[in-house]
Design a protein around this motif. Sequence first.
Motif, short mmCIF file in Angstrom:
data_model
loop_
_atom_site.label_atom_id
_atom_site.label_comp_id
_atom_site.label_asym_id
_atom_site.label_seq_id
_atom_site.Cartn_x
_atom_site.Cartn_y
_atom_site.Cartn_z
N LEU A 70 8.38 -33.48 46.49
CA LEU A 70 8.43 -33.17 47.92
C LEU A 70 9.54 -32.19 48.26
O LEU A 70 9.47 -31.48 49.25
CB LEU A 70 8.62 -34.45 48.74
N ARG A 71 10.59 -32.18 47.43
CA ARG A 71 11.71 -31.27 47.71
C ARG A 71 11.35 -29.83 47.40
O ARG A 71 12.00 -28.91 47.88
CB ARG A 71 12.91 -31.66 46.85
N GLY A 72 10.36 -29.64 46.54
CA GLY A 72 10.04 -28.29 46.07
C GLY A 72 8.98 -27.62 46.94
O GLY A 72 8.53 -28.18 47.93
N PRO A 73 8.59 -26.41 46.55
CA PRO A 73 7.55 -25.70 47.29
C PRO A 73 6.17 -26.30 47.05
O PRO A 73 5.99 -27.09 46.12
CB PRO A 73 7.64 -24.28 46.72
N ALA A 74 5.22 -25.90 47.89
CA ALA A 74 3.86 -26.46 47.82
C ALA A 74 3.24 -26.25 46.45
O ALA A 74 2.53 -27.12 45.94
CB ALA A 74 2.99 -25.83 48.91
N ILE A 75 3.52 -25.12 45.86
CA ILE A 75 2.91 -24.81 44.57
C ILE A 75 3.35 -25.81 43.51
O ILE A 75 2.57 -26.27 42.69
CB ILE A 75 3.21 -23.36 44.15
N ALA A 76 4.62 -26.22 43.59
CA ALA A 76 5.13 -27.20 42.63
C ALA A 76 4.47 -28.56 42.85
O ALA A 76 4.21 -29.30 41.90
CB ALA A 76 6.63 -27.32 42.74
N GLN A 77 4.18 -28.87 44.11
CA GLN A 77 3.52 -30.14 44.41
C GLN A 77 2.13 -30.17 43.78
O GLN A 77 1.72 -31.16 43.17
CB GLN A 77 3.41 -30.35 45.91
N LEU A 78 1.42 -29.06 43.93
CA LEU A 78 0.08 -29.00 43.36
C LEU A 78 0.12 -29.14 41.85
O LEU A 78 -0.63 -29.91 41.26
CB LEU A 78 -0.58 -27.67 43.74
N PHE A 79 1.03 -28.40 41.23
CA PHE A 79 1.10 -28.46 39.77
C PHE A 79 1.60 -29.82 39.30
O PHE A 79 1.18 -30.30 38.26
CB PHE A 79 1.99 -27.35 39.23
N GLY A 80 2.49 -30.40 40.07
CA GLY A 80 3.01 -31.71 39.70
C GLY A 80 1.89 -32.74 39.63
O GLY A 80 1.77 -33.48 38.64
N THR A 81 1.05 -32.78 40.66
CA THR A 81 -0.04 -33.76 40.61
C THR A 81 -1.08 -33.36 39.56
O THR A 81 -1.76 -34.20 38.99
CB THR A 81 -0.72 -33.96 41.98
N PHE A 82 -1.17 -32.06 39.31
CA PHE A 82 -2.03 -31.60 38.21
C PHE A 82 -1.53 -32.15 36.88
O PHE A 82 -2.30 -32.59 36.03
CB PHE A 82 -1.99 -30.07 38.14
N GLY A 83 -0.23 -32.10 36.71
CA GLY A 83 0.38 -32.63 35.50
C GLY A 83 0.06 -34.11 35.36
O GLY A 83 -0.31 -34.59 34.28
N LEU A 84 0.17 -34.82 36.46
CA LEU A 84 -0.14 -36.25 36.46
C LEU A 84 -1.60 -36.47 36.07
O LEU A 84 -1.93 -37.37 35.29
CB LEU A 84 0.14 -36.83 37.85
N MET A 85 -2.46 -35.62 36.61
CA MET A 85 -3.88 -35.71 36.29
C MET A 85 -4.11 -35.57 34.78
O MET A 85 -4.75 -36.41 34.16
CB MET A 85 -4.63 -34.62 37.05
N LEU A 86 -3.54 -34.52 34.20
CA LEU A 86 -3.70 -34.29 32.77
C LEU A 86 -3.12 -35.46 31.97
O LEU A 86 -3.73 -35.92 31.01
CB LEU A 86 -2.92 -33.03 32.36
N PHE A 87 -1.96 -35.91 32.41
CA PHE A 87 -1.28 -36.99 31.69
C PHE A 87 -2.16 -38.23 31.64
O PHE A 87 -2.37 -38.82 30.57
CB PHE A 87 0.05 -37.31 32.36
N LEU A 88 -2.70 -38.61 32.79
CA LEU A 88 -3.52 -39.82 32.83
C LEU A 88 -4.82 -39.64 32.05
O LEU A 88 -5.29 -40.57 31.39
CB LEU A 88 -3.79 -40.22 34.28
N GLN A 89 -5.38 -38.44 32.13
CA GLN A 89 -6.62 -38.17 31.37
C GLN A 89 -6.40 -38.41 29.88
O GLN A 89 -7.18 -39.08 29.22
CB GLN A 89 -7.05 -36.72 31.57
N TYR A 90 -5.31 -37.82 29.39
CA TYR A 90 -5.10 -37.91 27.94
C TYR A 90 -4.50 -39.24 27.52
O TYR A 90 -4.65 -39.64 26.37
CB TYR A 90 -4.32 -36.69 27.45
#
Lengths: 295, 332, 243
Positions: free
Chosen positions: A87-107
Amino acid sequence: MLIIDALLQGLLIGLLFALVALGLTIIFGVMDIVNFAHGEFLMLGMYAVYWTNYFLNIDPLLALPVSAALGVILGLASYYLLISYLLRGPAIAQLFGTFGLMLFLQYLAMFLFSADYRMIERGFLVGKSISFGPFVFEATKLAAGVLSLISFAVVYYFLYKTKLGKALQATAINKEAATYMGIKTEKMNAIAWAIGGGTVGIAGGLLVNFYYAYPMVGILFVMIAFACVALGGFGSVKGVFFAGLLIGVLEMIFPVFGHLVGSDFLGPHFKFTVVYLAYFIIVVVRPQGLFGWKN
Amino acid sequence: MEKLKDAFDFSDFSRSERIGFIIFTIFLFIFPWLGVSSFAKTVMIQFMLFSLFGMGWNTIGGYGGQVELGKAQYVGIGAYTVALMMVWWKVPFWISMPIGVLIALGYSFIIGYPLFRLKGHYFAIATICTSLVLKDIFDNWALVGAAKGIELPIHDHPDFLYMQFKSDTYYYYFIMALFYIAIFYMNWFRKSKLGYQLRMIKDDEDAAESLGIDIRWCKIKAYSIASAFVAVGGGFMAVYNLYIDPASVMELSLSIKIALMAMLGGAASMWGPIIGAAFLVPLDRFLGSWLGGHKGLTGIDYMIYAMLIMIVSAYQPRGIWGIIEDLRKRGK
Amino acid sequence: MAFLDVENVVKDFGGLVANNDISFQIEKNEIVGLIGPNGAGKTTLFNCIVGYYKPDKGKIRFKGKDITGFKPFQTSREGIGRTFQIMKVTTGLTVHENVMVGAFLRTEKRAEADKEASEIIEFLGLSHIKDYHINELPIAIQRKVGLARALATKPELLMLDEVASGLNHKETEEMVELLKRLNVEKHITIFLIEHIMEMVMTVSGRVIVLDSGIKIAEGPPEDIVKNPEVIKAYLGERYAKGK
């Protein structure tokens, strides 16, 4: 006849879509963040019920609390361990952060459960069907539809009738004003994630009764959920309910329509393409959604 | 002339950056002669290919600040144009590749026009949607091989016209040439009018508009440039792999990889996408071959990869290059 | 033919009429102030001219050209520059680069934009902070950067939104001097929305007063302060009491 049948089937699956999208829209409303890992919460909810059923031989419908609890834990863990930093970062980081979470949980799922497709085989309702006149419904789908509706109603009641729910709404409408009223944003965010995770966990538990669980199943449903959220108007709870029904019907009617006109290009392969297109057209033509209030 | 001068002028970089760049260039040149394995060569080719993708993405995603997650569709357009024209009409690579780029450009304008009515999350998700729609169509379209994909006819002897070589070394130098063209182009781009305008748009859209910038048109232009870059890479993938299918050239994960590498390395910086690719491609490959091969360890590679993404997003959204810059500032 | 001609402009936000039938003209080389109490519709009118809103009725002409419904980037290209009351504190572009982006409106060449930016920065006395980012600067300097950026687009009409708010007395005086210099030396027509009365009265040759979306007075500052309508609507709350 075919059309009416598809319509009813669509409404039924639409109830489940609405439940999947509910958490996404609440989180978006409260904190203006899009959770790409939402579909993976669903996927893990599916596995939770699947394994409870597999190892403990508990009926999948009775195992729902397990997936709900897992969803809540996932939501809270994601919020405190990742989202609150993003939340402290820019919107783009938020999107990528949850993307990272998505990949992490998938694998993680891939690692733990392998890429195999799994579906509930033993259960009270599995394999049964119920007919109303000429229309035949799979018992599992009917149960999923009804239980989705109930879950949705409970959350709706919480949001609009309880004090905590109203506080959450206040935060969604105006964060600053809510803060002045003594509502703690941090706490509201966490609640939004808990509800978001819990509802989608339940949805996963219902879905696995008639749909395969596999590590990559989330992306499909998260796209459907995005379409619902967009159609309902980002952040709108009422909107997402009707949008879910509409997308459900659209998805079921489309192949039938294709079948009737005898075109391969309108076949069932494309039923999700229609959902993607629907999202694109909705946000371009009517960004506030069909029932939107928050722009 | 001035444009050409700008492209080759690196004088505003620090001395250490320039020296690093020269050493890196020499290293790339002699790499194939260091007696390395063919696996290492493949990794280097992938590295340069993804740098190319990342630099393209950096125009709209980095300098323009738009979360663009649909680049795979343009990889697909580039790759399919080359493959299909070769299979159907025996068109040489050197003709089909530019045609692929033109198609990507045209398509990007058509898609970009409605797309850039959107902002923020709406935009990000919409880019995914457009890419998935195209993939769904190719997955089911019998004429283009559907999900099975297409194999390119293999020639008996090396053929420059069709970019078919026995040794990877040729592909290595070819992608290296493209890689350097991209670097020089980006070096010009970041100093161009469009480059400045995009950075302004990223900073403050209202202010940009008040300075006479047609925001939507600027974004569409940058989006098209990015698409053209990526389509070139797609064309290369077709002749290099000799086989393409929607899963390999149009998958969502490819779009994400492209954006991630640029972001992880450092969006809106000259070296960011290259650093990101230099870091992630080998990581991806080595993790994949060490861990992925072991039974029971499938997925660990991607989990590490995903952890990195989350950590960087949470702590240093400006990526590895951002960390380097911070260290430098502290050193002063 | 007036330089800027605003004719019967109406802007209605779903029943809330922010601008009701407003007409006025500005001649070349004038400095005109627009004042009014909060909610009088000043910012709405400003946004209608600049292009953030499209008026529901009425016409806006600039140098004889109908610019009604033009987008902000189009009005900027026509020669209307503007500043913002609140600058977004950004970390991307430096001050010099910000001004360069403005200069790029009139040239394709980087060298030219670079030179133009340096000149303007010099003119405004900002050379010492040209490599800073906007977030690193105090508000008075931020305003000047906004002004520099707008000037780089070579505007003929400069519209300033509360350019003195948040500035102390000395800074306000400096700003007044600067605006006068721009008007005299660069022949820029200035139209400013202002809350701070002293500022408007000292710098403007003519003042327009809005109240509840209606133009209630127009004239030289010395007449405006005596106008009973204005005293009632606006000055009443702040000045009339004490006097």
